[in-house]
Each structure stands twice: as C-alpha cells, then as structure tokens.
Design an enzyme around this catalytic site. Structure first.
Site, short mmCIF file in Angstrom:
data_model
loop_
_atom_site.label_atom_id
_atom_site.label_comp_id
_atom_site.label_asym_id
_atom_site.label_seq_id
_atom_site.Cartn_x
_atom_site.Cartn_y
_atom_site.Cartn_z
N TYR A 33 52.09 57.08 50.17
CA TYR A 33 53.16 58.01 50.51
C TYR A 33 54.44 57.66 49.75
O TYR A 33 54.55 56.58 49.16
CB TYR A 33 53.40 58.04 52.02
CG TYR A 33 54.12 56.84 52.60
CD1 TYR A 33 53.49 55.60 52.71
CD2 TYR A 33 55.46 56.94 53.02
CE1 TYR A 33 54.16 54.50 53.24
CE2 TYR A 33 56.13 55.84 53.54
CZ TYR A 33 55.47 54.63 53.65
OH TYR A 33 56.14 53.55 54.16
N LYS A 151 52.30 51.36 48.20
CA LYS A 151 52.93 52.03 49.35
C LYS A 151 51.88 52.82 50.12
O LYS A 151 51.81 54.05 50.03
CB LYS A 151 54.08 52.92 48.87
CG LYS A 151 55.06 53.29 49.98
CD LYS A 151 56.33 53.85 49.39
CE LYS A 151 57.23 54.51 50.42
NZ LYS A 151 57.77 53.61 51.43
N GLU A 183 60.40 41.01 53.92
CA GLU A 183 61.21 42.24 53.94
C GLU A 183 61.28 42.75 55.36
O GLU A 183 60.68 42.19 56.27
CB GLU A 183 60.59 43.29 53.00
CG GLU A 183 59.15 43.64 53.35
CD GLU A 183 58.45 44.50 52.31
OE1 GLU A 183 59.13 45.26 51.59
OE2 GLU A 183 57.22 44.43 52.23
N LEU A 207 57.23 45.51 49.06
CA LEU A 207 57.28 46.81 48.38
C LEU A 207 58.43 46.79 47.37
O LEU A 207 59.51 46.28 47.68
CB LEU A 207 57.51 47.94 49.40
CG LEU A 207 57.41 49.31 48.74
CD1 LEU A 207 55.97 49.68 48.44
CD2 LEU A 207 58.06 50.38 49.60
N1 PLP Z 1 59.86 47.74 52.13
C1 PLP Z 1 59.04 48.42 52.93
C2 PLP Z 1 57.98 47.69 53.67
C3 PLP Z 1 59.20 49.82 53.09
O1 PLP Z 1 58.38 50.49 53.90
C4 PLP Z 1 60.25 50.46 52.40
C5 PLP Z 1 60.46 51.91 52.53
O2 PLP Z 1 59.73 52.60 53.20
C6 PLP Z 1 61.09 49.70 51.58
C7 PLP Z 1 60.87 48.33 51.44
C8 PLP Z 1 62.24 50.33 50.82
O3 PLP Z 1 61.77 51.10 49.73
P1 PLP Z 1 62.62 52.30 49.16
O4 PLP Z 1 63.95 51.75 48.78
O5 PLP Z 1 61.85 52.75 47.97
O6 PLP Z 1 62.70 53.33 50.24
#
Ligand code: PLP
Length: 287
Positions: A33, A151, A183, A207
């Site tokens: 996603y 993701k 994270e 991520l």
């Molecule tokens: N880390 C995780 C586990 C996430 O689910 C997300 C966003 O959904 C992020 C980091 C942040 O990613 P982004 O800045 O691309 O939204």
C-alpha cells in the site's frame, strides 16, 4: 456523504465496491500500500510514493498494473470526485484473487493484481492540534518480520502497538530491537541532542519513509546536522527533543518517552521549525 472509490478500473460509490473472498490481500496479507497526502487539493510527493510502490511490488514479484501517469490520473480523479481539499489517498495493490486459497503464488498470466484506492478527508492535517501539544510514546519490542522496508499490508502488530500505547494513556509506540529504536508504529523516529538530529539508518529494519527523505534533505539545507545511526531508548529519554515523520503527520513533536518528559515537556523548537519548513516546501512542490 458517500465517497467515490476506485476498484480495478472502476469509480464506484463506496457501498458498491467489492473484493473477492479469495483475494490474497484478504487471505494472506499478500499486498502493498501507499498513503499520499493531499493539501489544497494537490498531491504531496506523488513521485516518491510511486517509486516506493514500484519497489515494494518488485520485491514481492507483483506486476505493477499501471504506469506513473495512469496512477496519477486515478489519484487526481479521486481528489476531484470527492472534492478533497486536505486528507489522504490510500492505495492498495494485492497479488489478486485466484479463486481458491493456496500458499503457492497464482500464475500472473491468469490472476491479475487487485487495485483499490480511496480518499480520507482530514481538514486538521496542517493545523494539527496534536502538533501544538506534541505526542507521548511508549516503547515496545519490535517483533515484526525482517522485511519492514517493503510496505506490506501486514499491519496487525503495529496496530496492536498503537492500542498498547492508548491503553497506557500515550499516543503511539516506538518499537525496539536489541536496545535500539527501529521506528514508530506508522512513522519514522528521531531524537535531537545538542542540535544534532539522529535517526536510524535505512536498512530492511525500517520502512524507507518518503517524509523521512524529504525532512532530512530540508534539515541539511537549513544547516541542521543529521546523523543516520541507531539510538538507544536510554539516549532517547535524555534527548533535548524528539519527533516522528510520516506522510499524514508530517513532522510531529514527541514530548514524552515511557513517561520521561523531554526538555520542558512542550514541542521542541527544532521539531517545530522542521514541521514548518516541511509543510511550506511540500506545498510548493505539490502536483
Ligand atoms: N514507518 C512505518 C512503519 C510506517 O508505516 C510509515 C508510514 O506509514 C512510515 C515509517 C513513514 O513513511 P512515510 O513518510 O512514507 O509515510
């Protein structure tokens, strides 16, 4: 009001959109996603999200059902059809619905990916009451699988982590592996000490946030030193400031970690400045 959503080529009222019970997203969490933010009816960092989508699909061997321009057109159609001014567009691609349940991947010639997109309106993204107060986080063990750089829609543990935080009167959880923060449940985590921004380096452990990439670029442009390295929970609790980043929260100050107040207990000046810069620059570059 009923939303217009997108399913496999059609725009439909949300109540009429249907997915097969054999869809591998539903049965196996076999899907990926993206969440792209909309401000002033425009898409923030669309190309960053498209590039990561392509990477997630490649890692799982799922064919990308559309090219960049076709994805952009669907995003823009949904913004228009739902008169979305501020909020998010959620997109999901799964390996499809082969008509039965099997651990073996279906033949991609006969089973095409399922594509779903919908809008989520949130008029309080930019002018967020939470960003003015900051959020509280708890820490929990990171027991997720080893490919967090993809993701995928396997979000049960992050969702449980969020509930553990809420149960303890906090807002979110930071996940910890071998003593170091990986994270947040749905965001990347940062601390600031003596003016230096510290965040975990990219690897399969986290991520690769699209907002992270933008914020680190803006920080460097603003002469704020950045260290991409792991940090311990202890170090975080003694930091001057902390914050998280994600597409939908931008830069969100963290004011408490496991009950330990950071600094004065109010959002830190550098986190707030980064939030301002991120929103301003992203608005300018939105398409
Ligand atoms: N880390 C995780 C586990 C996430 O689910 C997300 C966003 O959904 C992020 C980091 C942040 O990613 P982004 O800045 O691309 O939204």
């Amino acid at each position: 009001m009923s939303r217009s959503v997108y399913v496999n080529g059609d725009y439909l009222p949300e109540g009429e959109a249907k997915i097969s019970i054999f869809d591998r997203g539903f049965l196996m969490a076999d899907g990926v996603y993206e969440v792209t933010t909309v401000i002033d009816g425009k898409l923030i960092d669309f190309d960053g999200h498209f590039t990561r989508l392509q990477r997630s699909l490649d890692e799982l061997g799922i064919e990308n059902p559309m090219d960049r321009d076709a994805w952009l057109e669907v995003h823009r159609q949904l913004v228009d059809q739902n008169a979305l001014d501020q909020g998010m567009i959620y997109l999901q691609v799964t390996r499809g619905a082969p008509g039965d349940r099997d651990f073996v991947f279906p033949d991609p010639e006969t089973t095409k990916p399922t594509v779903v997109l919908f809008t989520q309106s949130n008029p309080a993204l930019v002018d967020s009451p939470k960003a003015k107060k900051g959020i509280k986080v708890i820490t929990i063990d990171d027991i997720r699988w080893g490919r967090r750089d993809i993701k995928t829609v396997q979000l049960l543990y992050p969702s449980m982590g969020k509930m553990m935080a809420i149960k303890q009167g906090a807002d979110d959880a930071w996940m910890v592996q071998e003593g170091c923060v990986t994270e947040g449940t749905s965001n990347n985590a940062y601390i600031i000490k003596d003016g230096r921004i510290v965040t975990r380096a990219l690897s399969n452990d986290i991520l690769h946030g699209i907002t992270r990439a933008a914020v680190l670029r803006f920080a460097q442009e603003a002469q704020m030193p950045v260290e991409e390295r792991s940090f311990t929970v202890q170090e975080a609790m003694q930091a001057d400031e902390a914050f998280v980043t994600s597409a939908s929260t931008f830069v969100m100050p963290v004011v408490e970690i496991d009950g330990a107040r950071l600094g004065t207990g109010a959002p830190g000046p550098l986190a707030l400045r980064l939030r301002e810069i991120y929103i301003e620059e992203s608005r300018k570059a939105a398409i």
